[in-house]
Design a protein around this motif. Structure first.
Motif, short mmCIF file in Angstrom:
data_model
loop_
_atom_site.label_atom_id
_atom_site.label_comp_id
_atom_site.label_asym_id
_atom_site.label_seq_id
_atom_site.Cartn_x
_atom_site.Cartn_y
_atom_site.Cartn_z
N VAL A 137 0.70 -1.25 -0.11
CA VAL A 137 0.33 -0.12 0.04
C VAL A 137 0.98 1.39 0.14
N HIS A 138 2.04 1.13 0.77
CA HIS A 138 2.85 2.43 0.80
C HIS A 138 3.57 2.68 -0.43
N ASN A 139 4.04 1.60 -1.10
CA ASN A 139 4.65 1.69 -2.20
C ASN A 139 3.55 2.19 -3.28
N LEU A 140 2.48 1.86 -3.21
CA LEU A 140 1.45 2.14 -4.57
C LEU A 140 0.97 3.37 -4.22
N PHE A 141 0.65 4.04 -3.16
CA PHE A 141 0.01 5.32 -2.77
C PHE A 141 1.09 6.26 -2.89
N GLY A 142 2.42 5.96 -2.82
CA GLY A 142 3.27 7.06 -2.40
C GLY A 142 3.47 7.93 -3.99
N PRO A 143 3.43 7.43 -4.89
CA PRO A 143 3.80 8.22 -6.07
C PRO A 143 2.63 9.25 -6.16
N ILE A 144 1.26 8.90 -5.80
CA ILE A 144 0.45 10.02 -5.77
C ILE A 144 0.69 11.30 -5.04
N PHE A 145 1.52 11.09 -3.99
CA PHE A 145 1.51 11.98 -2.90
C PHE A 145 1.89 13.41 -3.55
N PRO A 146 3.11 13.15 -4.28
CA PRO A 146 3.55 14.56 -4.69
C PRO A 146 2.73 15.35 -5.50
N PHE A 147 1.65 14.76 -6.32
CA PHE A 147 0.80 15.69 -6.97
C PHE A 147 -0.33 16.15 -6.09
N ALA A 148 -0.47 15.48 -4.69
CA ALA A 148 -1.35 16.21 -3.59
C ALA A 148 -0.79 17.20 -3.33
N ILE A 149 0.64 17.31 -2.97
CA ILE A 149 1.36 18.52 -2.52
C ILE A 149 1.52 19.47 -3.62
N VAL A 150 1.50 19.19 -4.76
CA VAL A 150 1.48 20.28 -5.64
C VAL A 150 0.13 21.02 -5.85
N GLY A 151 -0.80 20.14 -5.80
CA GLY A 151 -2.47 20.73 -5.35
C GLY A 151 -2.41 21.64 -4.20
N LEU A 152 -1.75 21.37 -3.21
CA LEU A 152 -1.91 22.20 -1.94
C LEU A 152 -1.28 23.35 -2.43
N MET A 153 -0.02 23.26 -2.91
CA MET A 153 0.74 24.60 -3.44
C MET A 153 -0.22 25.50 -4.10
N VAL A 154 -0.70 25.10 -4.93
CA VAL A 154 -1.46 25.93 -5.93
C VAL A 154 -2.57 26.50 -5.30
N LEU A 155 -3.30 25.73 -4.34
CA LEU A 155 -4.67 26.19 -4.21
C LEU A 155 -4.61 26.97 -2.53
N PHE A 156 -3.40 26.66 -2.02
CA PHE A 156 -3.41 27.27 -0.62
C PHE A 156 -2.07 28.35 -0.56
N GLY A 157 -1.46 28.39 -1.80
CA GLY A 157 -0.31 29.33 -1.91
C GLY A 157 -0.51 30.69 -1.62
N ARG A 158 -1.50 31.13 -2.27
CA ARG A 158 -1.88 32.70 -2.15
C ARG A 158 -2.27 33.16 -0.73
#
Lengths: 213, 365
Positions: free
Chosen positions: B182-203
């Protein structure tokens, strides 16, 4: 012993319920009948049916702004799930040994990972939007949430059993698959089979009226 | 020649018997010689010891060549592997556990001393839009991934100490196998979630002098001191930038570990593991504070991320400058079921609700 039960009697029972239930629902839809259309047809219905089957795979002009999220996340989930179901190596082996009697080349590992990640991400995003958007939250029923959550659980247990090292993990995954197969005919998941009919009927009806839908 | 008599069968038998006895004695007694010598204090040196000591101590990088097509093919002994193993078992596990348990203890103590931070003026009943649908979807997407990855990661790090007594070796084996996949499969999705947070909460997340004052007043967490705050306070900004930094570092190190297909050697993998694990422990500890304040710790906080609206008095007490801007813009006391509000949820402007900030930045608070 639990694995033998899940892959034996429970599997056969759930597959039977699935096949019988889906067939019954489809027959129900096809034999529902419609009041006769007494207007003169402007043209045959089948070109419209065929056209609408494919044209509804993209949002109509004017609706793109509001539907982009669903379009992208929806395709992520469905394409990912399709690749997982039919081309993941354990599934190919299972279908060959237990269902069809023949198999095919499974997807390479990197494609499996990509498909799985797209499927998980797409499903999670779609369900979260359903819960967070005020309108979608209001019009969502138990069936909507159950279908999404059950599908996620099936995929999650499959992920847990990926190493194929423990019978218990495989048994849990098979159990959730059987539950999904039993639930399927009674839920909105039937859209997997009925969307052909729905789009086709709309396109045919509109074509008969001379409208390009 | 015919005068030399062939040995008699009895003589042949005796010779064979003697040879057998000698061989048996050799096989049985000779292996006991080192033990005997050890018991008498005589040191026996392993003739290969000097060679392997020299191999182990030689300066890296290796200059040896090999036909084995692997980045570590020329390494006979990897001494850094032992360093990494000792770090993991002797430092990371106990210190990391101390950090996590200590954080839980601190939070519990804070709750027992301070209690739940209530809305002092009580609920006004007026709603103020706080976070949009897109912001909340991305937040919960990232949060869900964080919980899944955090829990499975903790099982991989601490499972053998905590779960084996509970589940037994077989139960832990299945659990660990599941958590690893589970850790190895869900891990690659996490960077995209971080980028999403940066875009939507950065301002609105740039640090200002206002935030320094907020920290000096400890965010108004103690006593009744009001700490001025805009859309995001100093604590939230710190958490945002921690999430971005830690999230990116943990994503990069995680991808190095998850896909060892690009020539990563053992040393790089060990280094990536150290970075990944250390950041993960600190990240999880910090997230406990975020989760506490957003749920149990502060009345009215969780609604911002579940409903998207907050109570007017809550906004006035915790984000007074932002509340003033919203009041000026006529966005206090909105009806969340009004058509205008519902239409705003469909707005795919990624900036979401936020403060009615002028384009190009916040109002300078």
């Amino acid at each position: 012993m639990f694995l033998e039960f899940v892959e034996g009697p429970l599997w056969y029972a759930s597959a039977a319920i699935f096949i019988f239930g889906v067939s019954l629902r489809l027959i129900e839809v096809l034999t529902r009948g419609m009041p006769p259309d007494l207007s003169a047809p402007r043209g045959p219905g089948w070109p419209g049916a065929l056209r609408t089957l494919f044209s509804r795979s993209w949002t109509a002009e004017g609706f793109t702004r509001g539907a982009t999220f669903h379009l992208v996340a929806g395709y992520m989930f469905h394409i990912g799930l399709f690749v997982l179901l039919l081309f993941a190596a354990p599934h190919v082996v299972f279908l060959e040994e237990r269902v069809l009697g023949f198999g095919w080349t499974p997807a390479p590992h990197w494609l499996f990972i990509l498909a799985a990640d797209l499927a998980f991400a797409g499903l999670a995003l779609l369900w979260l939007r359903r819960v967070m958007h005020p309108v979608m939250r209001k019009i969502s029923t138990f069936d909507d949430h159950a279908a999404a959550i059950l599908t996620f659980i099936v995929m999650f247990t499959g992920c847990m059993a990926l190493l194929m090292s423990h019978e218990s993990l495989r048994a849990i995954h098979m159990l959730t698959v059987c539950l999904l197969l039993i639930y399927f005919p009674f839920s909105r998941l039937m859209h997997a089979f009925t969307f052909f009919l729905s789009r086709g009927f709309t396109g045919a009806a509109m074509a008969r009226k001379g409208v390009q839908a | 020649m015919s005068d030399i008599a062939a040995p008699s069968p009895r003589l042949r038998y005796r010779r064979a018997f003697r040879i057998s006895v000698l061989l048996l004695a050799f096989v049985l007694i000779v292996p006991l010689v080192p033990y005997g010598l050890a018991a008498t204090g005589v040191q026996l040196t392993n003739p290969g010891a000097d060679l392997w000591r020299e191999v182990r101590q030689r300066v890296q990088p290796y200059e040896a060549t090999t036909q084995v097509k692997d980045i570590d093919g020329a390494a006979l002994i990897n001494t850094w592997g032992e360093t990494w193993r000792e770090f993991r078992s002797d430092r990371l596990v106990p210190i990391g556990g101390g950090i996590l348990l200590g954080t839980l203890g601190l939070i519990a103590a804070f709750y027992l001393i301070r209690g739940r931070i209530r809305i002092e003026g009580g609920r006004s009943g007026e709603l103020v839009p706080r976070f949009s649908v897109n912001q909340r979807v991305v937040h919960w997407f990232a949060a869900g991934l964080f919980v899944i990855l955090g829990l499975t990661g903790l099982v991989l790090l601490y499972g053998r100490y905590v779960l084996i007594p509970l589940l037994g070796p077989e139960g832990f084996s299945a659990t660990a196998a599941a958590c690893k996949e589970v850790h190895n499969l869900f891990g690659p999705i996490f960077p995209f979630a971080i980028v999403g947070l940066m875009v939507l909460f950065g301002r609105g997340n740039r640090f200002r002098w206002l935030d320094v004052k907020w920290f000096i007043k400890a965010g108004g967490l103690f006593g009744h001191r009001i700490a001025d705050s805009g859309y995001y306070n100093g604590g939230q900004k710190t958490w945002f930038w921690m999430t971005v930094l830690f999230g990116l570092l943990i994503s990069i190190s995680g991808l190095v570990l998850d896909f060892p297909l690009f020539g990563q050697g053992r040393e790089l993998m060990a280094a990536a593991h150290v970075v990944h694990a250390v950041i993960a422990v600190v990240f999880i500890a910090a997230s406990l504070g975020h989760i506490y304040i957003g749920t149990l710790g502060m009345e009215g906080a969780s609604e911002s991320m579940t409903r998207g609206y907050v109570d007017g008095n809550w906004a006035k007490e915790h984000h007074n400058l932002w509340y003033a801007e919203m009041e000026k813009a006529g966005m206090v006391g909105v009806d969340e079921n009004a058509l205008e509000e519902v239409r705003r949820h469909d707005d795919i402007d990624f900036r979401g609700f936020g403060s009615p900030l002028p384009k190009g930045g916040d109002t300078g608070h």
